[in-house]
Design an enzyme around this catalytic site. Structure first.
Site, PDB file in Angstrom:
ATOM      1  N   ASP A 305     -15.671  -1.843 -64.281  1.00  0.00           N
ATOM      2  CA  ASP A 305     -15.338  -1.661 -62.865  1.00  0.00           C
ATOM      3  C   ASP A 305     -16.170  -2.584 -61.990  1.00  0.00           C
ATOM      4  O   ASP A 305     -17.329  -2.897 -62.287  1.00  0.00           O
ATOM      5  CB  ASP A 305     -15.603  -0.205 -62.476  1.00  0.00           C
ATOM      6  CG  ASP A 305     -15.254   0.081 -61.028  1.00  0.00           C
ATOM      7  OD1 ASP A 305     -14.067  -0.004 -60.689  1.00  0.00           O
ATOM      8  OD2 ASP A 305     -16.173   0.364 -60.232  1.00  0.00           O
ATOM      9  N   GLU A 356     -12.015  -5.498 -63.850  1.00  0.00           N
ATOM     10  CA  GLU A 356     -11.422  -5.298 -62.533  1.00  0.00           C
ATOM     11  C   GLU A 356     -12.187  -6.215 -61.584  1.00  0.00           C
ATOM     12  O   GLU A 356     -13.325  -5.953 -61.237  1.00  0.00           O
ATOM     13  CB  GLU A 356     -11.544  -3.825 -62.120  1.00  0.00           C
ATOM     14  CG  GLU A 356     -10.827  -3.496 -60.820  1.00  0.00           C
ATOM     15  CD  GLU A 356     -11.766  -3.442 -59.617  1.00  0.00           C
ATOM     16  OE1 GLU A 356     -11.309  -3.797 -58.511  1.00  0.00           O
ATOM     17  OE2 GLU A 356     -12.933  -3.062 -59.778  1.00  0.00           O
TER      18      GLU A 356
END
Length: 637
Positions: A305, A356
């Site tokens: 993330d 991401e």
């Protein structure tokens, strides 16, 4: 105090130099007979005591410090399995605060924050067949279609409590099988104190959240998925951590896990602290966490993330300090990510590493020798933003913004992209995917079917957030279960049936995934912004293995529409998004179409078809196809 065993001493030195990738075997709790050794790294603490319900949280168990390593240790038979514990840290300024164990593998249920004395029991796994197939296969040339899940809110019990993984094994897994997905991706499952963070503000980097049951139940869940030929991916957050005072921040009273520079230590946008990714001990801690999840739970992939936050010093909303060159590159973050992917790939060559990341300034996928970060896949945020903007637009304006649909084809091979319609797009007032679509309720469903069919035809692996498969209208709420009541409505039922059909079609048609990252994967046929329609070919590795895709992006039917094709013969319609079974109005599709020997742009042959309003059609050549079109191009992109 000196570290007791020579083997431990060697591993401690590796921890200090950033090269111990199994640091949980030294720090945290180790069992020696009927005694437990507790260790914690806090180099600038004045004193640390082991406290828990076994000594009424009093400072009766002193820990001793190894001056060379900064690791504190105590060996005792007083705590028992199941007891709660913390470390009471007398910090550099003399103040005392109870801190969690950074290496704990179990915590009590929130709002409690204490760790639990526990030694994990090795599992006898039964998923060797699955893991063997993964080692022998090339995931770039396999179908990857991910169902993204927030475990707390997929379904909940009547009392509002989330399902445990024991319950999810009996409910979520059969549902994913029924829906024909290839993988499940969970938003972070690690321990976190606040549900509103969705799991992205972690406190326990080695602990499954007690909200979801026991680690053994999650192991059983993953094993069941593998036996059902479904992979499991977990989101992981190495860039930042929860700012609660009793967790990691300023652990010994000085910057320990975070940067010394306050501008870099504090993340203002998310109210968290950033890891000092250049500190060797932090590197050992984080890489050990990633490997722990892969080794202990047999997960098939990690989605990292907020990579941009680790790469750029000015990514946050607060003040920032330029690097030594005067720029915004976070060199520590850049080299840490290369080290992370290198270590993980060396240990597990077939694990999926997904980033991401929202910029185009750094090469994310590809070998680190080329300057890339070493990830396998990168979420295509540009494709997502452009496409959702287009589908919300009134159709009368779309011909003027057709580049929003076609622009992604211009940078297809810059990275190994994964197309994600994720949780981030259906929360915080952004509306659900269904609610974003233009028009009345019928047209919204037609748009959603169109969007998914275009997504599946577009090169790149796929991800869809839970609830979007049937067109949930309400935004996702992290503290409520999905709106399963929607499925009492026939249009939602048809949408769910359509998604299932599309998922199965995706798995069956090799041309939709076999050459995703090769320039041969796509051949352009035509695009007509004035009519807002385009056509292209998805090509597999075999010459006659391809699909002709026709995309109509406005609610106007096109009759006797001409499409160029590469071979003479017959072409069968295998998908029509406007069929009655899917919630559309067409009771009969185009069926089988024979070619006409008439030039169409770069092709010698063409077929004439009827294209539904807001419809997408897939055509597949039948075995009778014969002569090759005298293609001047049929140009590859």
């Amino acid at each position: 105090m000196e570290i007791q065993r020579k083997s431990d001493e060697k591993e401690v030195k590796k921890f200090l130099t950033g090269e111990n990738f199994y640091a949980q075997q030294i720090l945290g709790i180790q069992q020696i007979g009927d005694r437990f050794t507790f260790r914690v790294w806090a180099p600038h603490a004045q004193m640390i005591w082991l406290v828990g319900d076994f000594n009424e949280w009093q400072n009766t168990l002193d820990m001793e410090k190894d001056e060379e390593s900064g690791i504190w240790e105590v060996t005792t038979s007083i705590p028992k399995v199941g007891d709660l514990y913390k470390f009471n840290v007398q910090r550099a300024d003399g103040s005392q605060i109870m801190k969690l164990d950074p290496f704990a593998t179990r915590f009590e249920k929130r709002p409690g924050t204490a760790a639990i004395v526990q030694i994990p029991t090795p599992k006898k796994w039964r998923d060797n067949l699955w893991r063997g197939r993964q080692r022998r296969s090339d995931h770039f040339k396999r179908p990857i279609n991910i169902y993204e899940v927030h475990a707390s809110s997929w379904k909940q019990n009547e009392n509002g409590q989330p399902y445990t993984f024991k319950e999810l094994k009996d409910t979520l897994l059969p549902y994913v099988q029924k829906m024909k997905y290839t993988h499940i991706e969970f938003m972070p499952l690690m321990e976190h104190p606040l549900g509103a963070s969705w799991g992205y503000q972690l406190t326990g980097f080695f602990a499954l959240s007690s909200y979801y049951g026991t680690p053994e139940e999650f192991q059983d869940f993953v094993e069941a998925c593998h036996l059902a030929n479904i992979g499991v991916i977990v989101d992981w957050v190495p860039g930042h951590f929860c700012s609660n005072e009793d967790t990691l921040p300023y652990y010994d009273g000085t910057p320990t896990f975070e940067y010394e520079d306050a501008n870099r230590a504090k993340n203002y946008r998310w109210g968290v602290h950033n890891f000092d990714l250049g500190k060797p001990q932090v590197q050992s801690f984080l890489i050990s966490s990633a490997l722990y999840w892969i080794d202990t739970f047999h997960i098939d992939g990690i989605r990292v993330d907020a990579v941009s936050n680790m790469l750029y010093l000015d990514y946050d909303d607060g003040p920032w300090t330029p690097n030594h060159e005067g720029g915004n590159r976070n060199f520590e973050g850049y080299y840490f990510l290369q080290k992370l992917t290198s270590v993980l790939k060396q240990a597990h060559p077939n694990v999926l590493l997904i980033a991401e990341e929202s910029t185009s300034h750094t090469q994310i996928t590809g070998p680190i020798e080329t300057g890339a970060l070493g990830f396998d896949y990168k979420w295509n945020m540009g494709w997502m933003n452009d496409l959702l903007r287009f589908y919300q637009m009134d159709p009368i304006y779309r011909k003027h913004h057709f580049n929003l649909v076609t622009f992604s084809f211009m940078y297809l091979f810059n990275e190994n992209y994964l197309l994600a319609l994720s949780h981030d797009e259906v929360v915080h007032g952004k509306k659900s995917l269904m609610h974003k679509m233009w028009g009345d309720r019928y047209n919204q469903f037609a748009h959603l079917r169109n969007l998914y069919a275009f997504m599946y035809a577009h090169p790149g692996k796929k991800l869809l957030f839970m609830g979007s498969e049937w067109g949930q209208f309400l935004e996702w709420k992290y503290d409520h279960g999905l709106e399963w009541v929607d499925l009492n409505d026939s249009l939602n039922q048809h949408m769910q049936r359509y998604t299932t059909h599309l998922n199965q079609l995706y798995k069956e048609e090799r041309s939709l995934w076999e050459t995703d990252y090769s320039p041969s994967t796509i051949r352009w046929v035509a695009d007509d912004p004035e009519q807002s329609i385009l056509s292209f070919i998805r090509q597999g590795t075999r010459k006659k293995d391809f699909l002709v895709v026709v995309v109509n992006l406005v609610p106007t039917e096109r009759l006797n529409f001409k499409v160029g094709v590469p071979y003479e013969g017959e072409y069968q319609e295998i998908l029509n998004t406007e069929m009655v079974d899917f919630g559309g109005t067409w009771e009969k599709g185009n069926g089988v179409q024979s070619t006409i020997e008439e030039e169409f742009k770069d092709f010698t042959y063409q077929i004439k078809i009827n294209v539904p309003a807001l419809g997408i059609l897939y055509f597949k050549p039948m075995n009778k196809t014969t002569r090759n079109s005298t293609v001047k191009g049929g140009k590859e992109l």
